[in-house]
Design a protein around this motif. Structure first.
Motif, PDB file in Angstrom:
ATOM      1  N   GLY A  60       1.566  -2.397 -16.546  1.00 54.45           N
ATOM      2  CA  GLY A  60       2.082  -1.499 -15.518  1.00 54.45           C
ATOM      3  C   GLY A  60       3.262  -0.659 -15.918  1.00 54.45           C
ATOM      4  O   GLY A  60       3.766   0.128 -15.106  1.00 54.45           O
ATOM      5  N   GLY A  61       3.750  -0.806 -17.151  1.00 48.98           N
ATOM      6  CA  GLY A  61       4.862   0.016 -17.605  1.00 48.98           C
ATOM      7  C   GLY A  61       4.404   1.356 -18.134  1.00 48.98           C
ATOM      8  O   GLY A  61       3.225   1.720 -18.035  1.00 48.98           O
ATOM      9  N   ARG A  62       5.311   2.085 -18.733  1.00 51.07           N
ATOM     10  CA  ARG A  62       4.997   3.392 -19.311  1.00 51.07           C
ATOM     11  C   ARG A  62       5.130   3.393 -20.830  1.00 51.07           C
ATOM     12  O   ARG A  62       4.968   4.441 -21.454  1.00 51.07           O
ATOM     13  CB  ARG A  62       5.931   4.465 -18.746  1.00 51.07           C
ATOM     14  N   ALA A  63       5.456   2.230 -21.402  1.00 48.70           N
ATOM     15  CA  ALA A  63       5.733   2.142 -22.843  1.00 48.70           C
ATOM     16  C   ALA A  63       6.760   3.199 -23.244  1.00 48.70           C
ATOM     17  O   ALA A  63       6.677   3.809 -24.302  1.00 48.70           O
ATOM     18  CB  ALA A  63       4.453   2.294 -23.662  1.00 48.70           C
ATOM     19  N   ALA A  64       7.741   3.419 -22.361  1.00 43.29           N
ATOM     20  CA  ALA A  64       8.734   4.472 -22.581  1.00 43.29           C
ATOM     21  C   ALA A  64       9.638   4.122 -23.753  1.00 43.29           C
ATOM     22  O   ALA A  64       9.971   2.961 -23.997  1.00 43.29           O
ATOM     23  CB  ALA A  64       9.574   4.664 -21.319  1.00 43.29           C
ATOM     24  N   SER A  65      10.046   5.134 -24.483  1.00 41.17           N
ATOM     25  CA  SER A  65      10.977   4.945 -25.598  1.00 41.17           C
ATOM     26  C   SER A  65      12.342   4.541 -25.054  1.00 41.17           C
ATOM     27  O   SER A  65      12.646   4.714 -23.864  1.00 41.17           O
ATOM     28  CB  SER A  65      11.109   6.239 -26.394  1.00 41.17           C
ATOM     29  N   LEU A  66      13.194   4.020 -25.948  1.00 41.17           N
ATOM     30  CA  LEU A  66      14.553   3.682 -25.537  1.00 41.17           C
ATOM     31  C   LEU A  66      15.289   4.909 -25.008  1.00 41.17           C
ATOM     32  O   LEU A  66      16.036   4.825 -24.028  1.00 41.17           O
ATOM     33  CB  LEU A  66      15.321   3.076 -26.716  1.00 41.17           C
ATOM     34  N   ALA A  67      15.067   6.054 -25.643  1.00 38.82           N
ATOM     35  CA  ALA A  67      15.734   7.280 -25.200  1.00 38.82           C
ATOM     36  C   ALA A  67      15.329   7.630 -23.767  1.00 38.82           C
ATOM     37  O   ALA A  67      16.174   8.023 -22.946  1.00 38.82           O
ATOM     38  CB  ALA A  67      15.399   8.425 -26.145  1.00 38.82           C
ATOM     39  N   ASP A  68      14.041   7.478 -23.451  1.00 38.16           N
ATOM     40  CA  ASP A  68      13.582   7.776 -22.088  1.00 38.16           C
ATOM     41  C   ASP A  68      14.099   6.742 -21.093  1.00 38.16           C
ATOM     42  O   ASP A  68      14.418   7.079 -19.943  1.00 38.16           O
ATOM     43  CB  ASP A  68      12.054   7.831 -22.048  1.00 38.16           C
ATOM     44  N   GLN A  69      14.181   5.483 -21.513  1.00 36.42           N
ATOM     45  CA  GLN A  69      14.731   4.459 -20.622  1.00 36.42           C
ATOM     46  C   GLN A  69      16.199   4.757 -20.312  1.00 36.42           C
ATOM     47  O   GLN A  69      16.640   4.631 -19.165  1.00 36.42           O
ATOM     48  CB  GLN A  69      14.593   3.083 -21.255  1.00 36.42           C
ATOM     49  N   VAL A  70      16.951   5.135 -21.332  1.00 31.50           N
ATOM     50  CA  VAL A  70      18.344   5.512 -21.132  1.00 31.50           C
ATOM     51  C   VAL A  70      18.436   6.696 -20.170  1.00 31.50           C
ATOM     52  O   VAL A  70      19.258   6.707 -19.241  1.00 31.50           O
ATOM     53  CB  VAL A  70      19.018   5.856 -22.476  1.00 31.50           C
ATOM     54  N   ALA A  71      17.576   7.682 -20.360  1.00 32.58           N
ATOM     55  CA  ALA A  71      17.585   8.859 -19.491  1.00 32.58           C
ATOM     56  C   ALA A  71      17.355   8.467 -18.039  1.00 32.58           C
ATOM     57  O   ALA A  71      18.041   8.963 -17.129  1.00 32.58           O
ATOM     58  CB  ALA A  71      16.512   9.853 -19.950  1.00 32.58           C
ATOM     59  N   PHE A  72      16.384   7.565 -17.796  1.00 33.56           N
ATOM     60  CA  PHE A  72      16.122   7.140 -16.417  1.00 33.56           C
ATOM     61  C   PHE A  72      17.338   6.443 -15.817  1.00 33.56           C
ATOM     62  O   PHE A  72      17.740   6.749 -14.684  1.00 33.56           O
ATOM     63  CB  PHE A  72      14.916   6.207 -16.360  1.00 33.56           C
ATOM     64  N   HIS A  73      17.918   5.499 -16.548  1.00 32.05           N
ATOM     65  CA  HIS A  73      19.057   4.757 -16.007  1.00 32.05           C
ATOM     66  C   HIS A  73      20.247   5.668 -15.742  1.00 32.05           C
ATOM     67  O   HIS A  73      20.981   5.479 -14.760  1.00 32.05           O
ATOM     68  CB  HIS A  73      19.444   3.616 -16.948  1.00 32.05           C
TER      69      HIS A  73
END
Length: 374
Positions: A60-73
């Motif tokens: 159910g995740g997006r396999a998002a990169s660390l950079a994208d995870q940082v952007a979301f937070h």
């Protein structure tokens, strides 16, 4: 459209209507605020695919990169969205299940975390095993296809609202220190589990004592092999220093802005010593961000203790600065309770203790990063 732009647009659109009142609710020392509304928001995030971004798509995740995870937070914090109630599940036990869990465990536990339907707490610290976690004395034995657990945990964040707890306990008779420990997944709504809130300096109670008196969980609710709990527990602590820390720092920036505004209002900003402390706090916050970006990686090592030591000591000093700029007014409580800077001062005392005390972080840095002798 980048993930950052998607997140920004979605948050702007959805923090309205029924969730307009959720803005700014919750956070350390304020977890009592709007819990039901924040849990509804957690489920809303899950339905729209904004939880567990870094998880594999299969779960159910997006396999998002660390950079994208940082952007979301960062966008989440910038929007003033409420503090997450599912953070322990998503950020700690979820990644640990992904790393050590069986397919059956992943299928059972990961979907409810992603949907925001089951909340978790962490059963590590005990009265005689806080910073010295290897001294855990809570015990469990196999009996009739179930683990039977007896012991006590303390400083258990959000145990009073959690559905499940991951419990580090001793499952080998006569074992000591790091050996003979196991990592069990334990339901909180069963007989033999008692939760007692701990009233904090702030007057709130987000920490708890948890007593296990013959509490039971299925034999299959163990991550890793029996006796391998220390390795699993350390992996969980590694996940604790993840991408969300960048969002945390935006919250710190807002607190610093409030301290600076108060210093200007009270005249404290004209004091050269206090002005120097304010400038130092501003500079150190930027160093904190740069260090977090420099050390961010999918498999964090012991060097992440540097970040924990840095931010917790910085935040404690910010709390002291918050009191200093208020002057005498900071020493008296309003009839309605603590103001935000007083709450910051009182709760930030805990920052250097929870999630690994500063003393323990210094030992980890010395021994595991710098290679110094014990």
């Amino acid at each position: 459209m980048s993930l950052r732009e998607q997140a920004r647009a979605w948050l702007e659109e959805n923090l309205r209507g029924e969730f307009a009142g959720a803005r700014g609710l919750g956070g350390p020392g304020r977890e009592h605020e709007g819990h039901e509304l924040r849990q509804a928001w957690e489920r809303h995030l899950g339905r729209h695919g904004w939880t567990c971004l870094g998880w594999p798509e299969r779960y159910g995740g997006r396999a998002a990169s660390l950079a994208d995870q940082v952007a979301f937070h960062e966008e989440y914090a910038r929007a003033g969205a409420p503090a997450r109630v599912g953070l322990i599940g998503e950020g700690l036990v979820g990644p640990t299940i992904l790393e050590f869990g069986t397919d059956e465990q992943k299928d059972r536990f990961l979907p409810p975390i992603r949907r925001g339907e089951e909340l978790w707490c962490q059963g590590y610290s005990e009265p005689e095993a806080g910073s010295d976690l290897a001294n855990v004395q809570t015990r469990a034995r196999l009996e009739g296809g179930e683990w039977v657990i007896t012991g006590q945990k303390v400083w258990t964040s959000l145990a009073h609202v959690a559905d499940w707890c991951f419990v580090l306990c001793r499952t080998e008779e006569g074992s000591r220190r790091h050996r003979g420990l196991s990592y069990l997944l334990v339901p909180m709504n069963r007989p033999g589990v008692e939760v007692r809130p701990i009233v904090q300096l702030t007057g709130t109670s987000e920490f708890n004592e948890v007593f296990f008196d013959g509490a039971r969980t299925a034999a299959g609710n163990i991550l890793g092999a029996p006796g391998d709990g220390w390795r699993v527990a350390m992996a969980t602590l590694g996940h604790e220093r993840g991408a969300s820390t960048l969002g945390q720092q935006l919250g710190f920036a807002r607190e610093l802005d409030a301290v600076i505004a108060t210093a200007r209002r009270t005249g404290a900003a004209t004091d050269p010593v206090l002005r120097d402390r304010l400038v130092r706090a501003w500079l150190e916050l930027r160093i904190m961000r740069l260090n977090a970006l420099r050390t961010m990686r999918p498999d964090p090592g012991p060097e992440v203790s540097i970040a924990k030591l840095y931010w917790s000591e910085w935040h404690r000093r910010l709390g002291e600065l918050a009191q200093a700029v208020q002057g005498r007014a900071g020493l008296a409580c309003d009839p309605d309770g603590l103001n935000e800077l007083q709450r910051l001062y009182l709760f930030s005392r805990a920052d250097t203790i929870y999630a690994g005390s500063s003393e323990i972080q210094r030992n980890i840095i010395a021994e595991r990063t710098l290679g110094l002798p014990r």
